[in-house]
Structure formats: C-alpha cells, structure tokens
Write a protein that holds these residues in place. Structure first.
Motif, PDB file in Angstrom:
ATOM      1  N   MET A 267     -10.465 -18.464  -3.935  1.00 23.66           N
ATOM      2  CA  MET A 267      -9.042 -18.400  -4.288  1.00 23.66           C
ATOM      3  C   MET A 267      -8.675 -19.478  -5.302  1.00 23.66           C
ATOM      4  SD  MET A 267      -6.395 -16.496  -3.471  1.00 23.66           S
ATOM      5  CE  MET A 267      -6.307 -15.905  -1.785  1.00 23.66           C
ATOM      6  N   ASP A 268      -9.299 -20.640  -5.215  1.00 20.67           N
ATOM      7  CA  ASP A 268      -8.932 -21.767  -6.075  1.00 20.67           C
ATOM      8  C   ASP A 268      -9.583 -21.732  -7.450  1.00 20.67           C
ATOM      9  OD1 ASP A 268      -7.296 -22.807  -4.201  1.00 20.67           O
ATOM     10  OD2 ASP A 268      -8.600 -24.447  -3.576  1.00 20.67           O
ATOM     11  N   ILE A 269     -10.795 -21.180  -7.530  1.00 21.31           N
ATOM     12  CA  ILE A 269     -11.538 -21.257  -8.794  1.00 21.31           C
ATOM     13  C   ILE A 269     -11.868 -19.880  -9.366  1.00 21.31           C
ATOM     14  CG2 ILE A 269     -13.673 -22.023  -9.906  1.00 21.31           C
ATOM     15  CD1 ILE A 269     -11.908 -24.331  -9.315  1.00 21.31           C
ATOM     16  N   TYR A 270     -12.597 -19.069  -8.595  1.00 24.25           N
ATOM     17  CA  TYR A 270     -13.157 -17.844  -9.164  1.00 24.25           C
ATOM     18  C   TYR A 270     -12.108 -16.782  -9.475  1.00 24.25           C
ATOM     19  CZ  TYR A 270     -17.808 -19.607  -8.159  1.00 24.25           C
ATOM     20  OH  TYR A 270     -18.957 -20.360  -8.149  1.00 24.25           O
ATOM     21  N   ALA A 271     -11.174 -16.542  -8.550  1.00 23.74           N
ATOM     22  CA  ALA A 271     -10.168 -15.502  -8.800  1.00 23.74           C
ATOM     23  C   ALA A 271      -9.299 -15.841 -10.014  1.00 23.74           C
ATOM     24  CB  ALA A 271      -9.318 -15.285  -7.550  1.00 23.74           C
ATOM     25  N   PRO A 272      -8.715 -17.043 -10.079  1.00 27.50           N
ATOM     26  CA  PRO A 272      -7.916 -17.348 -11.272  1.00 27.50           C
ATOM     27  C   PRO A 272      -8.739 -17.399 -12.553  1.00 27.50           C
ATOM     28  CG  PRO A 272      -8.043 -19.268  -9.809  1.00 27.50           C
ATOM     29  CD  PRO A 272      -8.601 -18.107  -9.063  1.00 27.50           C
ATOM     30  N   LEU A 273     -10.013 -17.788 -12.453  1.00 28.63           N
ATOM     31  CA  LEU A 273     -10.852 -17.802 -13.648  1.00 28.63           C
ATOM     32  C   LEU A 273     -11.086 -16.372 -14.145  1.00 28.63           C
ATOM     33  CD1 LEU A 273     -12.462 -19.465 -15.648  1.00 28.63           C
ATOM     34  CD2 LEU A 273     -14.392 -19.426 -14.079  1.00 28.63           C
ATOM     35  N   ALA A 274     -11.304 -15.440 -13.216  1.00 27.50           N
ATOM     36  CA  ALA A 274     -11.434 -14.031 -13.605  1.00 27.50           C
ATOM     37  C   ALA A 274     -10.151 -13.553 -14.272  1.00 27.50           C
ATOM     38  CB  ALA A 274     -11.748 -13.175 -12.375  1.00 27.50           C
ATOM     39  N   GLY A 275      -9.006 -13.954 -13.735  1.00 22.88           N
ATOM     40  CA  GLY A 275      -7.728 -13.584 -14.333  1.00 22.88           C
ATOM     41  C   GLY A 275      -7.554 -14.142 -15.729  1.00 22.88           C
ATOM     42  N   ARG A 276      -7.954 -15.405 -15.923  1.00 24.89           N
ATOM     43  CA  ARG A 276      -7.841 -16.025 -17.243  1.00 24.89           C
ATOM     44  C   ARG A 276      -8.726 -15.333 -18.275  1.00 24.89           C
ATOM     45  NH1 ARG A 276      -3.502 -17.726 -18.415  1.00 24.89           N
ATOM     46  NH2 ARG A 276      -2.845 -19.846 -18.045  1.00 24.89           N
ATOM     47  N   MET A 277      -9.820 -14.750 -17.801  1.00 23.31           N
ATOM     48  CA  MET A 277     -10.717 -14.019 -18.699  1.00 23.31           C
ATOM     49  C   MET A 277     -10.315 -12.544 -18.819  1.00 23.31           C
ATOM     50  SD  MET A 277     -12.964 -16.152 -19.963  1.00 23.31           S
ATOM     51  CE  MET A 277     -11.618 -17.334 -20.058  1.00 23.31           C
ATOM     52  N   GLY A 278      -9.151 -12.182 -18.251  1.00 21.87           N
ATOM     53  CA  GLY A 278      -8.617 -10.832 -18.405  1.00 21.87           C
ATOM     54  C   GLY A 278      -9.183  -9.811 -17.443  1.00 21.87           C
ATOM     55  N   MET A 279     -10.012 -10.230 -16.490  1.00 17.64           N
ATOM     56  CA  MET A 279     -10.671  -9.290 -15.578  1.00 17.64           C
ATOM     57  C   MET A 279      -9.789  -9.086 -14.347  1.00 17.64           C
ATOM     58  SD  MET A 279     -14.425 -11.007 -16.105  1.00 17.64           S
ATOM     59  CE  MET A 279     -15.395  -9.711 -15.349  1.00 17.64           C
ATOM     60  N   GLN A 280      -8.680  -8.343 -14.542  1.00 20.03           N
ATOM     61  CA  GLN A 280      -7.654  -8.240 -13.519  1.00 20.03           C
ATOM     62  C   GLN A 280      -8.148  -7.498 -12.283  1.00 20.03           C
ATOM     63  OE1 GLN A 280      -5.032 -10.025 -13.923  1.00 20.03           O
ATOM     64  NE2 GLN A 280      -4.158  -9.479 -11.941  1.00 20.03           N
ATOM     65  N   GLY A 281      -8.953  -6.466 -12.474  1.00 21.54           N
ATOM     66  CA  GLY A 281      -9.468  -5.728 -11.329  1.00 21.54           C
ATOM     67  C   GLY A 281     -10.299  -6.611 -10.421  1.00 21.54           C
ATOM     68  N   MET A 282     -11.175  -7.429 -11.026  1.00 25.96           N
ATOM     69  CA  MET A 282     -11.997  -8.332 -10.230  1.00 25.96           C
ATOM     70  C   MET A 282     -11.144  -9.419  -9.591  1.00 25.96           C
ATOM     71  SD  MET A 282     -15.483 -10.364 -11.227  1.00 25.96           S
ATOM     72  CE  MET A 282     -16.468  -8.887 -11.172  1.00 25.96           C
ATOM     73  N   ARG A 283     -10.161  -9.912 -10.319  1.00 22.41           N
ATOM     74  CA  ARG A 283      -9.295 -10.954  -9.760  1.00 22.41           C
ATOM     75  C   ARG A 283      -8.592 -10.436  -8.501  1.00 22.41           C
ATOM     76  NH1 ARG A 283      -4.522 -14.626 -12.495  1.00 22.41           N
ATOM     77  NH2 ARG A 283      -3.864 -15.562 -10.549  1.00 22.41           N
ATOM     78  N   GLU A 284      -8.033  -9.244  -8.576  1.00 19.77           N
ATOM     79  CA  GLU A 284      -7.301  -8.698  -7.431  1.00 19.77           C
ATOM     80  C   GLU A 284      -8.212  -8.533  -6.217  1.00 19.77           C
ATOM     81  OE1 GLU A 284      -5.428  -5.119  -8.725  1.00 19.77           O
ATOM     82  OE2 GLU A 284      -3.687  -6.165  -9.573  1.00 19.77           O
ATOM     83  N   GLU A 285      -9.429  -8.033  -6.449  1.00 18.92           N
ATOM     84  CA  GLU A 285     -10.331  -7.840  -5.312  1.00 18.92           C
ATOM     85  C   GLU A 285     -10.771  -9.174  -4.718  1.00 18.92           C
ATOM     86  OE1 GLU A 285     -14.357  -5.444  -3.898  1.00 18.92           O
ATOM     87  OE2 GLU A 285     -13.644  -5.238  -5.963  1.00 18.92           O
ATOM     88  N   LEU A 286     -11.067 -10.158  -5.570  1.00 20.61           N
ATOM     89  CA  LEU A 286     -11.446 -11.485  -5.071  1.00 20.61           C
ATOM     90  C   LEU A 286     -10.305 -12.112  -4.278  1.00 20.61           C
ATOM     91  CD1 LEU A 286     -13.340 -12.954  -8.168  1.00 20.61           C
ATOM     92  CD2 LEU A 286     -14.336 -12.417  -5.939  1.00 20.61           C
ATOM     93  N   GLU A 287      -9.075 -12.000  -4.782  1.00 26.63           N
ATOM     94  CA  GLU A 287      -7.923 -12.573  -4.081  1.00 26.63           C
ATOM     95  C   GLU A 287      -7.735 -11.929  -2.716  1.00 26.63           C
ATOM     96  OE1 GLU A 287      -4.936 -13.981  -7.703  1.00 26.63           O
ATOM     97  OE2 GLU A 287      -4.780 -11.954  -6.878  1.00 26.63           O
TER      98      GLU A 287
END
Length: 740
Positions: A163-183
């Motif tokens: 939640m602190d590193i990987y999900a927001p990093l995916a979001g910053r790189m535009g990978m919204q689908g992966m961000r949502e699933e990680l969150e």
C-alpha cells in the motif's frame, strides 16, 4: 500450472514474430533450477515465476520481458549465476535478472535508511530499463494474490509495504489496473472488517442497480449511434479500497457517494471523444464543477480521458469517462502500453526506457534528481512518498507554461516547480492577478506570478507549508546553507579574537593544512563547528601554534561576598575587577568584543530565559549546537558556566538610533488579588509602548498573586521607566527584574 506451449501461444497471439526459442529455454531452465522447491501454499515454486510471466502477457509484453519474469528468482533462490544466464540468454537479460535480485525486498519494517536505499536502487534501475519495474510489479501482484498462505505478521508487513510503495508507484507509472488490484488486495489484509463490509454493500448495490446500468448502457450506445458515433459503453463499479478512501477523505457514508457507478465510453478517435461529449451534454443536464479534460491536459502519469458527470435518466448522478481504445489501454497498463506503442516495439538486446515526452518519465527524472539534493536517504524516502501519494492540480505561469502540482500545493511549491532559484528568492505572489498569501492553496487553472527579491532566502518555516518533495528539499538545503554561513561567520570572529588575545594572527590559510587534525572536511565546516561551540577556539589555536601556553583568565566571585566578579590571570597571577569579559579594565567591553544587534542579527544569537536589553552589560556563552546565548553580567545563570572559561565570549551591543528592534526582558510582580488588577498592570505596560510576549500568574497567598511577565522593550531606560510606573500603582506590592 501453465504449460510451456500455452505460454508460447499467449505471446504469439499478440507478437507473431516472437523468438520462441528464447521462451522455451527460459521455461526449461527456470523449471530445472527451482526443481523441487515449494511455496508456502504447497504449490511448486516454479508456479510463481510462471504466473508472473502470465501477468506480463496480459500487458502484451515482449518475449525478453517474459523470459526475465521466468528467471527473476533463479540467482536469488537457486545455484544459478549471472555468468551462466549471460551465456544462455544474453548479457541484457542477465543484467535485468541480476538487477531484480538486488531489488528483492523493500522492507518497511527495516531501518529507514535501508528502505530508502532499496527504493533508490529501484528507481535508478527503472530509469535504465522500465522492464525492471514491470517484472517487479507483476512479481508483487502474484505474491499479493497468494498472500493468504503466509503467517499473519508477515501478511500485515507485506500488505502495508504494498500500500505504501508498490500500489502508488504503479499509479505514478500510469498502470491504474494494477494499482487498483494491489490496493484492494492490500486493503483486504490491512482492514479485513472494512473490506468485507464494503464488498458486501457493493454487491447489494450492483444487484439493485443492474437494470439501471443496462438501461444507461443501451441508451448511451443508441444515442451515439444515431449521431454517427460507434462506441463501446460499459458500466463499472468503484473498487472497495477506492470507496473506503473516498469515505475517509471526505467524511461521507457509502450512501452519500455519488459516483459508485460510472461508465466508460470507448470511441474511435480523439475527435469522436469531443463529439461524444457534446452529444451527452446536449441530452442530459451536467453537474457543475464535475468536468475535467485530461486529453488536452494529461495527468502526470500520462492518463488521458474526458470526465464528466450528468444527471441520468432516473435522476441519479452518472459519471462518464470518454476515451479512445489507445487511451484506455494506456490508462490500464501505463508505461507498459507506452512501450508497446513505441515505433519498432521492443528489442531484447536494448534497454527499454520511457520516452522523454512521457509525463511518467518527467516524474521519474525529477524524483531521481532528489537523490542528489537530499542530504540523507530518509529525506529522499520522505520526498518520494509525498510525490507518490498526491493527486494533481494544473496551474500556469504568466507566459502560459503549464505546471502540474500535487493537490493542496501552494505558491511556494509552484515557485520551486518552476526553478529552484525562483523558489529561493520568492517573497510574494499573485494568483489570477491578485496579491495573495504564499500559503494559499492553488486550484486547477490558477495563473500564478511569483514576486522575487534579490538576495532573499526562504524561511525555514516554509518547510511545514510546502508539500512537494522538491520544495521541502530546497528549503531545507537553503536553511542549512544559511545556518552554516552564520555559524561560520561567528566561528571566524571567535577565532580572530582568540588569536588576537594570544598575540597571534588568525588566517584561513594557516588552518587549511590542519583541517583533518581538528576533525572536519573543510574550512567552512571547521569554522561553523567553532561557531556552534562544538570545537573549542583554544583547540584550534593549539593546533595552529603547538607551542602556545594557555594563560586564560579564570572567573571567580569577589572576595568577602563583594558583589561582582573577578578575573585571575593564571599566567601573571594578577587579579583585576571586570564586570564582563572586558579586557581593558574599564568596566566596558573591549574593542575586540563581538558586536550583538539582536535575535534578527546575521549571527546565530539568542537570549537567555530572562532576556537582555541594550544598556545591560552582557556576556556571551557559547553553547554547543546553539551558538551564542546572551546574559546580563549579573545573571545568576552564569554560575553554571564557571568551569567552562573557554566558552565565555566577549560581546558588546551594536545598536544605532535608526534600529527598530525590541529586546526581551522578564519581570516579576507581586500584586493584590482583586478584580481589575491584571487590567491595570496591562494598561500601564501598554501605555509605555511595551509589548507583552508572555504572562503567567501564580497565587502566593489569599490576598496576593505573583505575575511573571515577558516583555519586549527598546532598551534599559525604556524598561526602567516602565518598572517605575508599575511600582507607583496601588495594586502592585512589588516589582523587580528577573536576572539578579
């Protein structure tokens, strides 16, 4: 578990010219190396890299990236070596596998410096080749999908880390689908009760509104078709974590959320996006303030789409996102889609880097710049997390340049986003042509003009106002430089006077060869250490002149209880009276004393708790890390420093008639305990143009109260006049100054 031919078929479906031999070699090699290793779930370990590879095939990535996914744990967990992988698969794949091995863990429960160092390595590796991040995120996604088989304490750590590193990093790189699933996977383990409650409620709402969703999909599709636009309209529901975070952020209940359901409208091209928007707005009323055009102004992660909210057929609010198929894929897969859309696609022997036209590349470049600006790893980690978690506002310079900032940013952040020098010399701002405070929160579309002053430096208090990592880092750095310069100047003055009193001459050149001897890297560091009291001026004197014999005076109380202090010259055995540290025996400070103007001076000076005012005979005490503290010579607090003669500094007032500076003084009053006493005391003080900085009251007896008042006055005459008028008041029994 996916078979070898199935993996090849997956990749061949979107890349007919794939290197099938590379995939086959990687599959067999990884399976043999992992052998009989098992995961916590009881599955063969090889199933993990195989699932990571499968995730990457969904992003339509090249066979080299898929091969790296299959091999990513071999160096870490088997007897495979980098040399062997280079020989079989090529040096580029070997480099990526080794890079992922070094980035095996971002451990939030480890020391912050270690965590920051791992994050630094990750971002640097991503800057070199984005495939590192793609494999790393896919690896984390599969680990999160199977997290339930881990111990509870490990599950919590990994979930928070995600939640602190990987999900927001995916979001910053535009990978919204992966961000949502990680969150959502992390949310499930961090707050299971909230996750289950929201998931259950969303399922009920989806069932209740199923018919409405179908109606809106059908109406929209038919309406657009009638106007010559072929569109794919799909309803979508917010994810549990997205609902939870919005409820928390806006303090709303689930029933109050208006955008739980939304619709995506996928059309053929950009022109069709705007035509679709016009048709929708002419058909249904819009909700004011709920329109955003991310096509003309993309987000920092390269997300492009039009957002609008309408009042739908059943009088309910409906959120719509209008985009092309390419925009949709970039919204879901971010940098992975960007790489696919690049001319020529992937080359397994060349690094895949983000285009310089990409906003994600710009964010990555700025973040890596912080590596050089941050003084320590923890600072870098703090700034990077700030950048990862922020949404955006878009503002403009007077010349029309677009500046993207985190939501909640101020003109201070804007100034530093334009250029560090502009931020450092900023003294004011105009927002949309109006002069506004620098703490103003900026909004989308604001035009910001920064007012600068030559020689200005940012106040350290700005650090708590700024919210961007770049601004905070620059403010902190400017404060360090300013403080270092102040302490360095003070240190040089102290050394000049110390050397002069010993009949020596101080020069920087003489000190240069001895920097290592006094334990510092350069002249400025050594001088600043003297100014802070961390390095004794006597030690520097002895380092430069080893034959120097200490003949400093020792300060002792007067004989027979006589008021005042005396110096004993240890070299000559002479005793002479001095009210300060004056060396001329006249009762006044020596001509070589350091001049003191006040707290606003360019020297790191502060006053003791009881204050000091011009007209007082004063002495300075050099306290480690604090600079000079000024005391009146009669202050009882000085007794505590009797055994530290090397820290006594000769100081004198440097005040002129044009100065508009008040100085601190503390007084004690015994007053009659009756109504109106406090008001009468305050009126008398105010009538004398004296400022009350602080006041405390304590009951002495039934009829009397003790007041301690911190005043700010011009000088000793001003203070004495005020004390005289207070003594004349019937309600005041006693008044005195609190410094002996």
């Amino acid at each position: 578990m996916m078979r070898q031919y199935e993996l090849v078929e997956r990749v061949a479906a979107y890349k007919p010219d794939l290197d099938e031999g590379l995939l086959n070699r990687a599959y067999v090699y990884a399976m043999q190396k992992h052998g009989s290793q098992m995961r916590a779930s009881g599955d063969p370990y090889f199933s993990h890299p195989l699932e990571v590879a499968a995730i990457l095939t969904e992003m339509h990535l090249d066979e080299a990236t898929i091969a790296v996914a299959l091999l990513h744990d071999t160096i870490e967990d088997t007897d495979a070596t980098r040399k062997e992988i280079d020989q079989i698969f090529g040096s580029k794949i070997g480099q990526l596998v080794e890079g992922l091995t070094k980035l095996k863990r971002l451990d939030l429960v480890s020391k912050k410096a270690e965590q920051a160092e791992n994050l630094r390595k990750l971002l640097l590796a991503v800057a070199d080749d984005i495939r590192v991040l793609l494999v790393k995120l896919a690896d984390r996604l599969h680990n999160m999908r199977t997290l339930g088989h881990m111990r509870e304490d490990k599950r919590a750590r990994i979930a928070h880390e995600t939640m602190d590193i990987y999900a927001p990093l995916a979001g910053r790189m535009g990978m919204q689908g992966m961000r949502e699933e990680l969150e959502n996977l992390a949310f499930r383990h961090i707050n299971r009760e909230a996750y289950d409650t929201i998931t259950e409620r969303l399922a009920e709402l989806r069932e209740r509104h199923a018919e409405t969703i179908e109606t809106i999909e059908r109406d929209l599709t038919e309406r657009l078709h009638a106007n010559g636009i072929e569109a794919k309209v799909t309803g979508r529901q917010k994810k549990p974590y997205s609902v939870f975070s919005k409820m928390q952020r806006k303090a709303l209940s689930l029933e109050q959320l208006s955008d739980i359901f939304g619709f995506r409208v996928i059309v053929g091209d950009e022109d069709a996006c705007y035509r679709t928007l016009g048709i929708i707005h002419r058909t249904w009323p819009t909700v004011p303030g709920r329109f955003k055009d991310y096509i003309s102004t993309p987000k920092q992660n390269d997300y492009r789409s039009i957002h609008t909210t309408i009042v739908g057929p059943s009088r309910q609010r409906v959120e719509l996102q209008i985009r092309t198929q390419q925009m949709h894929e970039i919204a879901d897969y971010g940098i992975a889609a960007h790489a696919v859309y690049k001319d020529g696609g992937f080359d397994q022997n060349k690094p895949v880097v983000l285009s310089k036209d990409s906003n994600a590349y710009g964010w990555l470049r700025r973040t890596i710049e912080l590596l050089a600006e941050a003084d320590n790893p923890q600072e870098f980690l703090e700034h990077t997390k700030l950048e990862l978690f922020q949404d955006q506002v878009f503002c403009f310079t007077p010349k029309g340049r677009l500046i993207a900032l985190p939501r909640g940013a101020t003109p201070i952040d804007f100034a530093y986003a334009v250029h560090t020098d502009i931020g450092d010399t900023c003294v004011g701002c105009k927002v949309n042509g109006r002069t506004m405070p620098l703490v103003t929160e900026l909004r989308n579309g604001d035009e910001v003009e920064i007012i600068r002053a030559k020689g200005a430096t940012p106040p350290q208090a700005w650090e708590s106002v700024a919210i961007t990592g770049k601004a905070r880092s620059a403010i902190r750095r400017a404060a360090r430089i300013s403080i270092r310069r102040q302490y360095s100047g003070l240190g040089q003055q102290i050394l000049e006077r110390t050397f002069a009193r010993s009949g020596k001459s101080f020069s920087r050149d003489a000190l240069k060869p001895l920097i290592g001897k006094v334990g510092h890297r350069d002249i400025e560091d050594a001088l600043a250490a003297v100014g802070r009291g961390e390095l004794s001026s006597q030690d520097v004197l002895r380092a430069v002149h080893p034959d120097y014999q200490d003949s400093r005076a020792k300060r002792v109380p007067g004989p027979g209880g006589e008021k005042g202090w005396f110096n004993i010259d240890t070299a000559a055995g002479m005793i002479f009276r001095v009210p300060g540290l004056a060396t001329n025996g006249s009762g006044e400070p020596g001509t070589d004393a350091i001049p003191i103007r006040g707290v606003g001076d360019d020297l790191p000076v502060r006053f003791g708790p009881d204050g000091a005012v011009p007209g007082d005979r004063i002495v300075g005490i050099l306290e480690p890390g604090k600079g000079i503290t000024i005391y009146p010579i009669q202050s009882p607090a000085l007794i505590a420093f009797d055994d530290e003669p090397e820290n006594w500094v000769d100081v004198r007032w440097d005040i002129d008639a044009g100065m508009n500076t008040r100085f601190p003084a503390r007084i004690a009053l015994a007053v009659i305990n009756e109504p109106g006493t406090l008001a009468e005391v305050a009126e008398t003080i105010a009538a004398n143009d004296v400022n009350i900085h602080n006041l405390s009251m304590t009951a002495m007896a039934e009829d009397f109260t003790r007041m301690i008042v911190d005043l700010e006055v011009w000088d000793l005459q001003h203070l004495n006049r005020t004390l005289s008028q207070l003594r004349a008041k019937p309600c005041v029994s006693e008044v005195s100054r609190m410094n002996g």
